[in-house]
Design a protein around this motif. Structure first.
Motif, PDB file in Angstrom:
ATOM      1  N   LYS A 267       0.767  -0.827  -0.035  1.00 17.62           N
ATOM      2  CA  LYS A 267      -0.438   0.242   0.222  1.00 17.62           C
ATOM      3  C   LYS A 267       1.103   1.722   0.026  1.00 17.62           C
ATOM      4  CE  LYS A 267      -1.007   0.241   5.043  1.00 17.62           C
ATOM      5  NZ  LYS A 267      -1.596   0.091   6.099  1.00 17.62           N
ATOM      6  N   HIS A 300      -6.102  -9.619  -2.423  1.00 16.14           N
ATOM      7  CA  HIS A 300      -5.129  -8.647  -1.349  1.00 16.14           C
ATOM      8  C   HIS A 300      -4.787  -9.523   0.009  1.00 16.14           C
ATOM      9  CE1 HIS A 300      -8.524  -7.832   1.717  1.00 16.14           C
ATOM     10  NE2 HIS A 300      -9.601  -8.094   0.960  1.00 16.14           N
ATOM     11  N   HIS A 305      -1.062  -5.992   1.296  1.00 14.31           N
ATOM     12  CA  HIS A 305      -0.637  -5.656  -0.421  1.00 14.31           C
ATOM     13  C   HIS A 305      -1.842  -6.413  -1.047  1.00 14.31           C
ATOM     14  CE1 HIS A 305       2.514  -7.542   2.484  1.00 14.31           C
ATOM     15  NE2 HIS A 305       3.806  -6.385   0.963  1.00 14.31           N
ATOM     16  N   TYR A 306      -2.296  -5.669  -2.549  1.00  5.59           N
ATOM     17  CA  TYR A 306      -2.694  -5.638  -2.659  1.00  5.59           C
ATOM     18  C   TYR A 306      -2.100  -6.370  -4.441  1.00  5.59           C
ATOM     19  CZ  TYR A 306      -5.284  -2.349   0.122  1.00  5.59           C
ATOM     20  OH  TYR A 306      -6.287  -1.985   1.303  1.00  5.59           O
TER      21      TYR A 306
END
Length: 318
Positions: A267, A300, A305-306
């Motif tokens: 992010k 995600h 984190h994505y």
């Protein structure tokens, strides 16, 4: 006339893609398309190059090479062992060369840019910036490119495109049949010249470009299609065939994930790209008005984190 224009246009696009943009005079004469090549000469799209081509067949008998060429009273003559000295037109002995500068001017004029912008050569003989148009309140920068899949040119062209405008804001018109994936990944809309232009007496006429700008041209949409293939060209996501217009922030969020190629993106990286506070960078909040888009395309974890779901990673390259 329309059929001749179409044939000539196809030949012209092929020549534009040649490294030197030129053709041996005998190749034109014995191609069976000499009428179309002569049409291009008459329009000024082709011209006689400098110097004399090698191994020129006698245009009168077509049996042997001319052994000598001389200038007589402002004209050319060639010597054939069977025909003797014969008169020659300039396009019979010199390579036919595409006037690339004229092609660029024709395109800029057809787009209505010639009187408002000075076209700029970004990569010598390969990439030009023609000017800007506005479509549905969005500014688009128009480029023309050739030889886009040349390994020696692709990295240079990709770099110049990335520095010339923001991702997804460029329209690249080209004669290259299969554009390199590296350039497609720059996020700009790529349009084939013949798909939007027609050859006419005064140059090009542009039609149907709006269909590409709207995202309605290209690959047909299936009733149940779910993909991001229109993300860069129209800022649109497709879910079960339904179009979802993406806000600028959601588009930026998905673009960062697309650049990650399916790998997790933290992010902090997303916050920097979107210019927001990292503590406020939550995918669900960014996409709170696009919940279906978020659920469909984004994965995600609990560590910030994505990433794009694997089945959608290559959508933008279709």
């Amino acid at each position: 006339m329309q059929a001749r224009n179409d044939i000539a246009f196809g030949l012209l696009c092929g020549l534009v893609e040649e490294s030197e943009g030129s053709l041996h005079p005998d190749a034109a004469r014995y191609s069976g398309q000499m009428d179309a090549y002569r049409h291009l000469l008459d329009l000024g799209a082709l011209g006689a190059g400098d110097g004399v081509g090698s191994s020129i067949l006698c245009p009168w008998c077509g049996m042997g090479d001319l052994e000598g060429i001389r200038f007589e009273q402002g004209g050319r003559q060639g010597y054939c062992t069977d025909c003797g000295w014969v008169d020659l037109a300039s396009d019979q002995v010199t390579r036919l060369r595409v006037d690339i500068t004229r092609i660029v001017r024709w395109l800029a004029s057809a787009l209505g840019l010639a009187g408002r912008y000075q076209h700029e050569e970004l990569v010598p003989t390969a990439l030009w910036r023609l000017g800007e148009i506005e479509h549905r309140r969005k500014r688009r920068i128009i480029f023309f490119g050739r030889r886009l899949n040349d390994p020696a040119l692709t990295p240079i062209i990709e770099h110049r495109l990335r520095n010339a405008c923001a991702p997804g804001c460029g329209v690249l018109i080209t004669t290259t049949p299969d554009v390199a994936q590296a350039i497609q990944a720059a996020g700009h809309l790529v349009v084939a010249l013949r798909a939007v232009a027609h050859l006419r007496k005064a140059g090009f006429v542009i039609e149907n470009l709006d269909a590409y700008l709207d995202g309605s041209a290209g690959i047909g949409e299936r009733d149940s299609e779910t993909s991001l293939r229109l993300m860069h060209s129209g800022r649109i996501a497709l879910i079960d065939g339904e179009r979802h217009a993406l806000s600028p922030q959601v588009y930026g969020f998905l673009s960062v994930l697309a650049q990650g190629g399916g790998d997790p993106v933290h992010k902090r990286t997303i916050a920097d790209a979107l210019e927001i506070d990292v503590d406020k960078c939550k995918g669900a909040d960014i996409c709170k008005r696009h919940k279906a888009v978020y659920r469909t395309f984004v994965a995600h974890d609990n560590d910030g984190h994505y990433w794009l779901k694997p089945e959608f990673v290559n959508d933008q390259r279709r």
